[in-house]
Design an enzyme around this catalytic site. Structure first.
Site, PDB file in Angstrom:
ATOM      1  N   ARG A  57       0.823  -1.217   0.000  1.00 56.48           N
ATOM      2  CA  ARG A  57       0.000   0.000   0.000  1.00 56.48           C
ATOM      3  C   ARG A  57       0.857   1.266   0.000  1.00 56.48           C
ATOM      4  NH1 ARG A  57      -2.428   0.892   4.831  1.00 56.48           N
ATOM      5  NH2 ARG A  57      -2.979  -1.300   4.973  1.00 56.48           N
ATOM      6  N   TYR A 110     -15.187  21.411 -11.284  1.00 60.24           N
ATOM      7  CA  TYR A 110     -15.660  20.127 -11.821  1.00 60.24           C
ATOM      8  C   TYR A 110     -16.878  19.683 -10.998  1.00 60.24           C
ATOM      9  CZ  TYR A 110     -15.063  15.155 -13.095  1.00 60.24           C
ATOM     10  OH  TYR A 110     -15.236  13.878 -13.532  1.00 60.24           O
ATOM     11  N   ASP A 182      -6.939  22.476  -9.101  1.00 52.20           N
ATOM     12  CA  ASP A 182      -7.210  21.376 -10.019  1.00 52.20           C
ATOM     13  C   ASP A 182      -6.528  21.771 -11.327  1.00 52.20           C
ATOM     14  OD1 ASP A 182      -8.218  19.674 -11.981  1.00 52.20           O
ATOM     15  OD2 ASP A 182     -10.125  19.394 -10.936  1.00 52.20           O
TER      16      ASP A 182
HETATM   17  C1  LIG Z   1     -12.054  14.475 -15.228  1.00 49.24           C
HETATM   18  C2  LIG Z   1     -11.777  15.539 -14.256  1.00 49.24           C
HETATM   19  C3  LIG Z   1     -11.670  15.250 -12.890  1.00 49.24           C
HETATM   20  C4  LIG Z   1     -11.955  13.893 -12.320  1.00 49.24           C
HETATM   21  O1  LIG Z   1     -11.083  12.909 -12.744  1.00 49.24           O
HETATM   22  P1  LIG Z   1     -11.512  11.366 -12.713  1.00 49.24           P
HETATM   23  O2  LIG Z   1     -10.226  10.673 -12.928  1.00 49.24           O
HETATM   24  O3  LIG Z   1     -12.507  11.185 -13.809  1.00 49.24           O
HETATM   25  O4  LIG Z   1     -12.104  11.095 -11.370  1.00 49.24           O
HETATM   26  C5  LIG Z   1     -11.344  16.285 -12.043  1.00 49.24           C
HETATM   27  N1  LIG Z   1     -11.150  17.533 -12.491  1.00 49.24           N
HETATM   28  C6  LIG Z   1     -11.254  17.847 -13.788  1.00 49.24           C
HETATM   29  C7  LIG Z   1     -11.015  19.247 -14.213  1.00 49.24           C
HETATM   30  C8  LIG Z   1     -11.583  16.867 -14.703  1.00 49.24           C
HETATM   31  O5  LIG Z   1     -11.724  17.190 -15.988  1.00 49.24           O
END
Ligand SMILES: *Cc1c(COP(=O)(O)O)cnc(C)c1O
Length: 402
Positions: A57, A110, A182
């Site tokens: 892990r 998101y 993000d």
């Molecule tokens: C797709 C996306 C996510 C989430 O990612 P997953 O791997 O699908 O959980 C988060 N932030 C943004 C901006 C995204 O486009």
């Protein structure tokens, strides 16, 4: 020896420690790591947070190679790996909040990030205030004594507003607030998070890092002071990934530079073509000045990618359906960042549930495109035929009404 960004894609994470003399690290599968002496076991215990084999892990050589690669690409002190981008976002937030805290969340986040705040954080007694993505220094008026995290996403999901991250970070740091980004759109390389005051840079590596639409993966890279807490809290929540997925992410990184260059060049060409179309109200591509926050894109980003949106002059479900249903090279699908082109439509009313304070003020249907690695002329031909189908439906309706 100098190392440019292009070279970094090739070398990142490929230390001899992990590759054992071949080009790529091996896929090291493990739950149990075995020790022959008490001393060996003790050494592993002491160094278990420090890329030494201890227990599955905590990661194996394949994971360590990917963690190194992400730090070499984005900066920061360490990278935590998660089974998807959504897990990276929720775990990064959970690692730093407690009941009674407050977080500032960009309104253009998101959608699952918003849902996480509205359900999980609410349940834990953490309050969320959504803020306009175009706020700069005015963010200060929203800060409370209990504000712990300023969460940013730039450009914003679907509507593509580019944020003034350095201004927001400077204000947040004055109040000891952690800045999370993000950074999925920038793939960790088109926007260098730590140069602009970000403390934790999060990615859905599912998108461009993996780049082939075949793996779900999340990453969070933290600066030195926050790394131990992010690492340990995520570990306690059981976050780990398969070595095969780590391997595929490393493979994706090798071509990230050339893929992004092609995605970026092609998307700009398509965006410029769309901007001239009579059906189109405006194009929300960060590299065009019709995109909110374009000036911050020009100032802070070193490049773009294949994802952008455009807004039609009208909202007509039947016409939009005719456009979407007949596409050849664009498929409808969630996610993006793979080699294939994608298309999704959002009616303006759908933003009523997605946004609370920055509801975009346009009337027409928004169409989000991911421009893949197909030939640009094929893609433009496909879009042109789609807009023709769209026009035909509008004209038929006009005739029927007359
Ligand atoms: C797709 C996306 C996510 C989430 O990612 P997953 O791997 O699908 O959980 C988060 N932030 C943004 C901006 C995204 O486009």
């Amino acid at each position: 020896m100098s190392k440019t960004k292009a070279t970094n894609y090739v070398t990142a994470g490929r230390s001899k420690k992990w590759t054992n003399g071949v080009v790529n690290p091996s896929v090291q599968r493990a739950s149990t790591v075995v020790f022959n002496t008490v001393a060996e076991k003790q050494h592993a215990m002491i160094n278990r947070t420090n890329q030494t084999l201890f227990y599955g892990r905590r990661g194996t050589q394949t994971h360590f190679a990917l963690q190194d690669a992400m730090v070499e690409l984005e900066g920061g002190a360490g990278c935590a790996l998660y089974p998807c981008g959504t897990a990276a976002i929720s775990n990064a937030i959970l690692s730093f909040i407690e009941t009674g805290d407050h977080i500032l969340m960009v309104d253009t986040c998101y959608e699952p990030t918003r849902d996480f705040c509205d359900t999980m954080l609410k349940k834990l007694g953490v309050e969320t205030t959504y803020y306009d993505p175009m706020l700069g220094a005015e963010i200060e008026s929203l800060i409370q004594p209990n504000t712990k995290i300023l969460f940013t996403e730039s450009p914003g999901s679907i509507t593509m507003e580019v944020q003034d991250i350095p201004t927001l970070s400077a204000i947040a740091h004055k109040h000891d607030i952690i800045v999370m980004l993000d950074n999925t759109w920038g793939a960790g390389v088109q926007f260098s998070p730590f140069d602009f005051g970000v403390d934790i840079s999060i990615q859905a590596a599912t998108k461009y890092i993996v780049g082939h639409s075949d793996v779900m993966l999340g990453t969070a890279v933290a600066r030195e002071e926050l790394w131990p807490q992010l690492r340990e809290q995520s570990y306690l929540m059981g976050q780990c990934i398969s070595p095969d997925d780590a391997y595929l992410a490393l493979r994706g990184i090798r071509t990230l530079g050339v893929r992004l260059q092609q995605h970026q060049d092609a998307s700009l060409e398509v965006a410029q073509w769309l901007a001239e179309r009579p059906e189109v109200d405006h194009v929300r591509h960060p590299a065009l000045d019709t995109c909110p926050g374009h000036e911050f894109f020009k100032r802070d980003f070193t490049g773009g990618n294949g994802l952008f949106s455009f807004v039609l002059k009208t909202s007509n479900t039947k016409a939009t359906t005719a456009l979407l249903d007949g596409m050849h090279h664009f498929s409808m699908g969630y996610s993006w960042g793979g080699f294939e082109s994608l298309i999704l439509a959002n009616e303006p009313r759908s933003f009523n549930s997605l946004r609370t304070i920055a509801n975009p003020n346009f009337e027409g249907t928004l169409i989000r495109l991911h421009i893949g690695l197909e030939s640009v002329s094929d893609l433009i031909e496909d879009l042109e035929a789609g807009l023709q189908r769209y026009n035909t439906v509008l004209q038929e309706q006009e005739v029927a009404q007359a």
